[in-house]
Every structure is written in structure tokens, then in C-alpha cells.
Scaffold this motif. Structure first.
Motif, short mmCIF file in Angstrom:
data_model
loop_
_atom_site.label_atom_id
_atom_site.label_comp_id
_atom_site.label_asym_id
_atom_site.label_seq_id
_atom_site.Cartn_x
_atom_site.Cartn_y
_atom_site.Cartn_z
N GLU A 46 0.84 -1.20 0.00
CA GLU A 46 0.00 0.00 0.00
C GLU A 46 0.88 1.24 0.00
OE1 GLU A 46 -2.70 2.39 3.21
OE2 GLU A 46 -2.95 0.22 3.17
N ILE A 47 0.59 2.16 -0.93
CA ILE A 47 1.34 3.41 -1.03
C ILE A 47 0.37 4.57 -1.23
CG2 ILE A 47 3.49 2.41 -1.86
CD1 ILE A 47 2.59 3.03 -4.72
N ASP A 48 0.86 5.78 -1.04
CA ASP A 48 0.03 6.96 -1.22
C ASP A 48 -0.27 7.18 -2.70
OD1 ASP A 48 -1.39 9.24 -0.28
OD2 ASP A 48 0.27 10.51 -0.91
N ASP A 49 0.78 7.17 -3.51
CA ASP A 49 0.60 7.31 -4.96
C ASP A 49 1.80 6.69 -5.66
OD1 ASP A 49 2.71 9.30 -5.12
OD2 ASP A 49 1.25 10.76 -4.38
N ARG A 77 2.31 -6.07 -6.48
CA ARG A 77 1.11 -5.25 -6.69
C ARG A 77 1.18 -4.01 -5.81
NH1 ARG A 77 -4.19 -8.12 -5.51
NH2 ARG A 77 -4.90 -6.01 -6.00
N TRP A 78 1.16 -2.83 -6.43
CA TRP A 78 1.16 -1.57 -5.70
C TRP A 78 -0.28 -1.10 -5.53
CZ3 TRP A 78 5.69 -0.30 -3.63
CH2 TRP A 78 6.85 -0.80 -4.22
N LEU A 79 -0.67 -0.84 -4.30
CA LEU A 79 -2.05 -0.45 -3.97
C LEU A 79 -2.06 1.03 -3.64
CD1 LEU A 79 -2.70 -3.42 -1.51
CD2 LEU A 79 -3.13 -3.41 -3.99
N GLU A 80 -2.55 1.86 -4.54
CA GLU A 80 -2.55 3.31 -4.32
C GLU A 80 -3.79 3.75 -3.54
OE1 GLU A 80 -1.55 5.81 -7.63
OE2 GLU A 80 -0.50 4.17 -8.65
N ARG A 81 -3.55 4.53 -2.47
CA ARG A 81 -4.66 4.99 -1.63
C ARG A 81 -5.43 6.15 -2.28
NH1 ARG A 81 -0.62 4.34 2.34
NH2 ARG A 81 -0.08 6.54 2.14
N ALA A 82 -4.84 6.78 -3.27
CA ALA A 82 -5.47 7.94 -3.92
C ALA A 82 -5.85 9.00 -2.90
CB ALA A 82 -6.70 7.51 -4.72
N ARG A 83 -4.87 9.34 -2.04
CA ARG A 83 -4.99 10.38 -1.02
C ARG A 83 -5.89 10.02 0.15
NH1 ARG A 83 -2.19 14.54 -2.66
NH2 ARG A 83 -1.86 14.92 -4.88
N ALA A 84 -6.34 8.79 0.23
CA ALA A 84 -7.03 8.35 1.44
C ALA A 84 -6.01 8.23 2.57
CB ALA A 84 -7.71 7.00 1.21
N PRO A 85 -6.44 8.30 3.84
CA PRO A 85 -5.48 8.21 4.96
C PRO A 85 -4.75 6.87 4.96
CG PRO A 85 -7.62 8.99 5.71
CD PRO A 85 -7.81 8.52 4.31
N ALA A 86 -3.51 6.88 5.40
CA ALA A 86 -2.77 5.63 5.56
C ALA A 86 -3.47 4.75 6.58
CB ALA A 86 -1.34 5.92 6.01
N GLY A 87 -3.40 3.44 6.36
CA GLY A 87 -4.07 2.52 7.27
C GLY A 87 -5.57 2.54 7.13
N SER A 88 -6.06 2.75 5.89
CA SER A 88 -7.51 2.88 5.67
C SER A 88 -8.16 1.57 5.26
CB SER A 88 -7.77 3.94 4.59
OG SER A 88 -7.10 3.60 3.39
#
Length: 354
Positions: free
Chosen positions: A263-266, A282-293
Motif C-alpha cells: 500500500e502506497i500513497d501514490d 502489486r502496488w495499492l494506491e490509496r489515492a490520497r485516502a489516509p494511511a491505514g484505511s
């Protein structure tokens, strides 16, 4: 090599209640233990701890293969017993193997040699010192001690006579954080540590941002196990776990099979990784959601891992996500302790880096 053993008797008003509180604490933190009547045996740090409630106190025993582990066990046991006792107690008086030096046996003073950016928000610091201490392939992490700004002659924690750690005075006490050894070159005397550069990072990120050549840090360990060998390995983590996952992938055999969910921010944080051909990244982008979401939790739940065969799961992430992943693996997938290792690296509420 014979085991080293330290024992102690701790007088308590209600030893049963203190023992119960300690057992519950171990359960919450996923420590392996077994209880038989009033006696509890705990497995940690390559050693054993034995806790037994009697009519007037607790009997304590720690066993270890070497002095380094014995010091750690005495410190851990003493700190927790005295913290949960809820009453004023003198130092624990250990007997048996109790020799201790001026500093903990696993502690080394290291000096910053150089720093380089290896990704837009990942900085690699190279430290010079006793690299052999930290060259373990089984253990990934070290405890790092960052002195206060301007302290050119740092004071370090040291073992006390009762096992508890004696800290330097306020204003001189170094900040403690946990990091992954990215590389240890024994011949060169170098240890690399990667720092994710949080926008609101703590003392570790601040030290890495300043990166003053010649600055001193304390380093102790190693600890924190790598993934156990398996036919298929599922790695999962957020930005804080990238150094550990990267190192395990680099050290994996060419025939390894598995997947790494990160999981990464972008996309900026998608650090180049060297991995066996049979491991999917596999890179999982949060799309600016909070870390640990919970993005990582859902990805683990959806991963097509062969849980019914020779499979191991290693995860490092936010604490509540780690609990959710651990519960899923145990309750829904039936994985025993020996088939997974899920570690909480930081906590969302306090944003404390590990």
C-alpha cells in the motif's frame, strides 16, 4: 553451549492478578505462551521466560542461549512485572547468571557516513561501525536511538542491577524507533537503513532529513523475524514495510513463488524492487485516502493465496490493520502461528513510526 539462566522471586500482594494481567497483555501482543495451572511459559527472543504465581509472589525464570538474549529477557520481564504490579516495588533481585556490562550486549554506537535518495520519498543512510552484529538473515530489524539535537556526546540506555533499563536523564535521553537493516556489509563495516520521509515524521525521519555526516546513533538488535521458507509467500505492507519486503525479496531464492501487496500513497512511492520471477508485485494506491484505511486488509482478503498448502504470510503495517489481517488469517483461513507473521509497525491515532 549450556543455557544461561536467571531467576528471581518477587513478593506481591496479589500475584494471581498480576500474572493474569501479564498473560492478557501477551495475548493482545501475539506473544507465544502456554499456561499450565499457575505456571506460564513464554517464548521470545530465542529464549524462554517462566512465570509462576505462588501464595506470596511471582517466581520468575529466564533462559537464553547467550548473554545478549538473557539481558533482553531480564529487561522485558522486569519492566512488565513492575509495570503491572500496581504497587511500589524495589528492583528485582536476580540470581544465577546476572553479569552485565556498562551497555547492553547487543548495543553498538554507529556513525553516519553518507545519505542518498533511492526513491522520491525514501532516503538510504549508511552507518559505519560493527556491521557484523547486524548481519543476520533471520532477523530484519534494529532498535535505533537518536540523540537530542546538538548532543555531541550521547548518553545511552544501560542495564540496571534489577534488569530494568536505566535511561539517561531528561534532556539527554535518545528517541527510540525501529527500522529495517536494508544491507549489512561486514567487510566494509557498513549498515544501510532506509527511511521513509514522512511529511510529519518523527525523530527518525528528522534525523534522516538532516543527515549530518559523522552524526552518532545507537543501534541494538537485530530482532524481528523474516518470512519463514514456504512454497508460496504472501507479503503485505504499507510504505513503512517497503525496506523489509524489498530485502526479503532480494534474498529469496530464484525459484520462489508468491505475491507482494504494498500500500502506497501514490505512484511516486512505487520503489523499484528486485524480486524472483515467480513473485507478483502489486502496488495499492490509496489515492490520497489516509494511511491505514483498510485498503491493505481488503487486498489480503482478496489475494488468491494457496492457504491449504505450503503457504506463509508476512505482513507489516498499521496496528489496527495488522490485527484485522491476523484475525482473518487465523479465524477464516486457519493459519497457525508457524505459518504467518503479522507485525504492527505504527499506530494511526498517534502516528508513531516504528
Amino acid at each position: 553451549m549450556p543455557l544461561l539462566i536467571s531467576e528471581a522471586d518477587v513478593p506481591l500482594a496479589d500475584p494471581g492478578a498480576v500474572a493474569a494481567a501479564l498473560i492478557e497483555h501477551m495475548r493482545e501482543h501475539d506473544v507465544k505462551f502456554a499456561t499450565q495451572g499457575a505456571r506460564t511459559i513464554v517464548e521470545f527472543y530465542d529464549g524462554l521466560g517462566v512465570l509462576e504465581a505462588t501464595g506470596d509472589g511471582l517466581k520468575l525464570r529466564v533462559e537464553a542461549p547467550d548473554r545478549t538474549v538473557l539481558e533482553i529477557l531480564r529487561a522485558v520481564v522486569a519492566e512488565h512485572v513492575l509495570a503491572f504490579a500496581g504497587e511500589e516495588l524495589a528492583d528485582i533481585e536476580w540470581r544465577g547468571d546476572t553479569e552485565a556490562g556498562p551497555l547492553f550486549s547487543d548495543f553498538r554506537e554507529m556513525r553516519l557516513e553518507r545519505a542518498v535518495m533511492v526513491a522520491p520519498r525514501m532516503r538510504r543512510l549508511t552507518f559505519r561501525g560493527d556491521a557484523a552484529r547486524f548481519a543476520s538473515r533471520a532477523d530484519l530489524h534494529v532498535r535505533m536511538y537518536f540523540p537530542p539535537d546538538g548532543d555531541e556526546r550521547p548518553q545511552w540506555p544501560r542495564p540496571g542491577p534489577g534488569g530494568r533499563t536505566i535511561q539517561p536523564p531528561d534532556g539527554r535521553r535518545p528517541a527510540l524507533r525501529y527500522y529495517t537493516v536494508r544491507r549489512a556489509d561486514v567487510a566494509a563495516g557498513e549498515v544501510d537503513v532506509d527511511f521513509f520521509m514522512h511529511e510529519d515524521g518523527g525523530p527518525g525521519a528528522a534525523f534522516a532529513a538532516a543527515a549530518r555526516e559523522g552524526a552518532l546513533v545507537g543501534m541494538a538488535g537485530p530482532l524481528g523475524r523474516a518470512a519463514a521458507p514456504a512454497a508460496f509467500t504472501l507479503f503485505a505492507g504499507d510504505e513503512t514495510a517497503i525496506p523489509a519486503i524489498a530485502r526479503m525479496l532480494e534474498e529469496a531464492p530464484a525459484t520462489a513463488r508468491g505475491a507482494a501487496l504494498i500500500e502506497i500513497d501514490d505512484a511516486r512511492d512505487a520503489t523499484p524492487l528486485v524480486a524472483p520471477a515467480g513473485v507478483e508485485i502489486r502496488w495499492l494506491e490509496r489515492a490520497r485516502a489516509p494511511a491505514g484505511s483498510r485498503l491493505l486488509v481488503e487486498a489480503v482478503r482478496a489475494a488468491p493465496a494457496p492457504y491449504d498448502s505450503d503457504c506463509f504470510v508476512w505482513a507489516g503495517c498499521e496496528i489496527s490493520d495488522a490485527r484485522a489481517i491476523r484475525a482473518y488469517l487465523r479465524k477464516e483461513r486457519g493459519l497457525g502461528h508457524e505459518r504467518h507473521l503479522v507485525v504492527g509497525y505504527w499506530e494511526r491515532e498517534s502516528a508513531v513510526e516504528r
